[in-house]
Design a protein around this motif. Sequence first.
Motif, mmCIF file in Angstrom:
data_model
loop_
_atom_site.group_PDB
_atom_site.id
_atom_site.type_symbol
_atom_site.label_atom_id
_atom_site.label_comp_id
_atom_site.label_asym_id
_atom_site.label_seq_id
_atom_site.Cartn_x
_atom_site.Cartn_y
_atom_site.Cartn_z
ATOM 1 N N LEU A 204 0.849 -1.196 0.000
ATOM 2 C CA LEU A 204 0.000 0.000 0.000
ATOM 3 C C LEU A 204 0.881 1.242 0.000
ATOM 4 O O LEU A 204 1.798 1.361 0.820
ATOM 5 C CB LEU A 204 -0.910 0.028 1.228
ATOM 6 C CG LEU A 204 -2.337 -0.485 1.013
ATOM 7 C CD1 LEU A 204 -2.324 -1.964 0.682
ATOM 8 C CD2 LEU A 204 -3.203 -0.228 2.227
ATOM 9 N N LEU A 205 0.589 2.148 -0.922
ATOM 10 C CA LEU A 205 1.309 3.414 -0.997
ATOM 11 C C LEU A 205 0.330 4.550 -0.762
ATOM 12 O O LEU A 205 -0.872 4.387 -0.945
ATOM 13 C CB LEU A 205 1.949 3.587 -2.382
ATOM 14 C CG LEU A 205 2.816 2.443 -2.898
ATOM 15 C CD1 LEU A 205 3.344 2.780 -4.288
ATOM 16 C CD2 LEU A 205 3.960 2.149 -1.944
ATOM 17 N N HIS A 206 0.868 5.702 -0.398
ATOM 18 C CA HIS A 206 0.044 6.902 -0.318
ATOM 19 C C HIS A 206 0.547 7.895 -1.349
ATOM 20 O O HIS A 206 1.726 8.237 -1.359
ATOM 21 C CB HIS A 206 0.094 7.526 1.079
ATOM 22 C CG HIS A 206 -0.757 8.757 1.193
ATOM 23 N ND1 HIS A 206 -0.276 10.016 0.965
ATOM 24 C CD2 HIS A 206 -2.066 8.915 1.465
ATOM 25 C CE1 HIS A 206 -1.247 10.890 1.105
ATOM 26 N NE2 HIS A 206 -2.343 10.243 1.412
ATOM 27 N N SER A 207 -0.372 8.320 -2.216
ATOM 28 C CA SER A 207 -0.002 9.258 -3.266
ATOM 29 C C SER A 207 -0.687 10.588 -3.004
ATOM 30 O O SER A 207 -1.912 10.680 -3.126
ATOM 31 C CB SER A 207 -0.447 8.679 -4.616
ATOM 32 O OG SER A 207 -0.665 9.709 -5.549
ATOM 33 N N PRO A 208 0.066 11.651 -2.652
ATOM 34 C CA PRO A 208 -0.574 12.959 -2.496
ATOM 35 C C PRO A 208 -1.160 13.426 -3.827
ATOM 36 O O PRO A 208 -0.549 13.255 -4.878
ATOM 37 C CB PRO A 208 0.578 13.863 -2.054
ATOM 38 C CG PRO A 208 1.600 12.943 -1.483
ATOM 39 C CD PRO A 208 1.481 11.683 -2.294
ATOM 40 N N GLY A 209 -2.349 13.977 -3.784
ATOM 41 C CA GLY A 209 -3.016 14.411 -5.018
ATOM 42 C C GLY A 209 -3.581 13.213 -5.761
ATOM 43 O O GLY A 209 -3.972 12.214 -5.164
ATOM 44 N N ASN A 210 -3.651 13.319 -7.073
ATOM 45 C CA ASN A 210 -4.142 12.221 -7.920
ATOM 46 C C ASN A 210 -2.974 11.443 -8.492
ATOM 47 O O ASN A 210 -1.866 11.970 -8.598
ATOM 48 C CB ASN A 210 -4.998 12.764 -9.061
ATOM 49 C CG ASN A 210 -6.276 13.396 -8.548
ATOM 50 O OD1 ASN A 210 -6.416 14.614 -8.572
ATOM 51 N ND2 ASN A 210 -7.177 12.585 -8.038
ATOM 52 N N MET A 211 -3.241 10.189 -8.874
ATOM 53 C CA MET A 211 -2.166 9.365 -9.427
ATOM 54 C C MET A 211 -2.518 8.912 -10.841
ATOM 55 O O MET A 211 -3.668 8.614 -11.130
ATOM 56 C CB MET A 211 -1.909 8.152 -8.545
ATOM 57 C CG MET A 211 -0.524 7.575 -8.777
ATOM 58 S SD MET A 211 -0.232 6.074 -7.848
ATOM 59 C CE MET A 211 -1.005 4.892 -8.898
ATOM 60 N N PHE A 212 -1.500 8.893 -11.671
ATOM 61 C CA PHE A 212 -1.671 8.497 -13.071
ATOM 62 C C PHE A 212 -0.610 7.456 -13.413
ATOM 63 O O PHE A 212 0.517 7.531 -12.916
ATOM 64 C CB PHE A 212 -1.511 9.710 -13.996
ATOM 65 C CG PHE A 212 -2.491 10.806 -13.694
ATOM 66 C CD1 PHE A 212 -3.716 10.855 -14.327
ATOM 67 C CD2 PHE A 212 -2.199 11.778 -12.739
ATOM 68 C CE1 PHE A 212 -4.632 11.852 -14.038
ATOM 69 C CE2 PHE A 212 -3.108 12.779 -12.433
ATOM 70 C CZ PHE A 212 -4.327 12.813 -13.089
#
Lengths: 299, 271
Positions: A204-212
């Motif tokens: 599990l990762l945390h991506s600030p904002g949106n991820m593409f």
Amino acid sequence: MTTTETSTYTCRFCRLPSDASGTSCPNCGAPVDVKSVVSDSGWQEQPAVKDMARIQFGQSTCQIEGTYVPTADFGLAGDDSIYFSHHCVLWTEPTVQMTAMPMAGGWNRVRAGLPLVMLEARGPGHIALSDDAPGEVVAIPIQHGHSVWVREHRFLAATGNVNYTWQQSGIWITTGAGNDQETHFPLGMFIDIFHAEGGPGLLLLHSPGNMFIRDLRQGETICIQPSSLVYKDPTVGMQLHLEYPNAGAMNFGWHSAFSYRQVWLRMWGPGRVAVQSVFERPENSGQITSHSPATRTVW
Amino acid sequence: MVLPSRDMDRIECQWCKAQNDSGQTTCGTCGAPLDARNLVSDSGWKEAPRLKDMTEFKFSNSTCQVEGELVPVAEINLAQGDSVFFEHHVLLWKDEAAPLSAMSLGGGMKRMLGGMPMVISIAHGPGRVAFSRDASGEVVVLPLHPSMELDVREHAFLVASHSISYSFERIKGMTNVLHGEGMYLDRFVTTGEQGILLLHGYGNVFQRTLGEGEKILVEPGGFLYKDSSVQMNTVQQNVKTGLMRHGMYLAEMTGPGRVGIQSMYVHHHSE
């Protein structure tokens, strides 16, 4: 969603097959009932995991709760375990056993701002983790024997059968000279490597904002802001790319040296690259005096 | 609030338990959507209702409208005779004619050292005033029924109606949201009249109701509010972190009562 006659589908985000009965992928939590959102340039938007979606691993589950700053609520069964950085704990039931998992290379990790100790949690019981920025929790199932390379500080949690190591990112520049010389790490000093051993695992990762995400073909290249990288397949190569735009009448002296320059992370396929829409503003530093291997363009 | 005559025409708000007319889509007391599913996790945490943009609800003779969704604003149209109190730095805008006054507090130097405002401001009706904090998150509306007592972590209180009394206390050994040791708890108490309390939760907000003697361990930075019946103690975990082998502390909450948490917080330092 790619459907077949046997009512199975392959999740376009985690690339794993499962049955098509649920509204979200049981392996990564990505919704299955949404249209693929792909930009004209080929970036595919990772849809946010639906509020309260469940992900299955071993005998345990992980439920993603919230949409601004989502939390990962693990319901750990008896023999299952996860590990994580201690500062991500939001709450835990008293029945969950937490023990320290010391990391080698402690001094280097301290210098890089990385946690010295990971915590391991064992069930039975619930424990919830969250990071401290608005964004998305991204679940990446890792097949047995496969690896994922992750930019530092993006890690949230992994299941016990996922091996964790790190290595120097090898991406650096130095500015100034003599006593004023400084080394900068646009991607971070280290890169985290997660490898599934003894069976499939969950990261599990945390991506600030949106991820593409983008799946690069063999030899296809892309330049990204170094601090926007979330993760990549190990097959994807990377190095610096320094670009000096033509500044017209100002194209001399310190202007051409660093004022208008761009420091990119150049990546090439084959493999997957994931970027986040929130990234750190490039440092305003002096003229680059040396750097890790890089391509260079002066316009 | 006018209650309809027949039971079958009422909808109970899942958040504040107020009764609403069947024609309403949001609760008239707290603004929670009445037509949305109650979201409860497997572990028993109920997600605070996501207030729809421009949701309006009433308290006393005044109204409050919540505007925006990323960093929501609470806009209050104060009627004559009504007032609200707040920390002065959360005031976003006001009608020029809306009068302001100050509520003096004891322990000024301690509050200043703790990073808390020394003065609580009061806005009086008639007039409009609007409030917001400076981070993405949710406005949590907590109607306080008579004889309720609620403890709220420092820097989370947005605005409260005049019928609520306010005090504060310092909890030693609890990590502050900024740094250092100790945490201030704002205490809100109602006596004979209902009041309304608005908090700003950083990130998403969840609430869980603990049974008698039931315990839960919470990261102190994630704690948002609790009923005063919930006991809070600092407990050290059997793990050491960082280069200096710091202990890890969590807040042990013991029921009965409600506990509210937020998913975004300033966490422990790694070094």
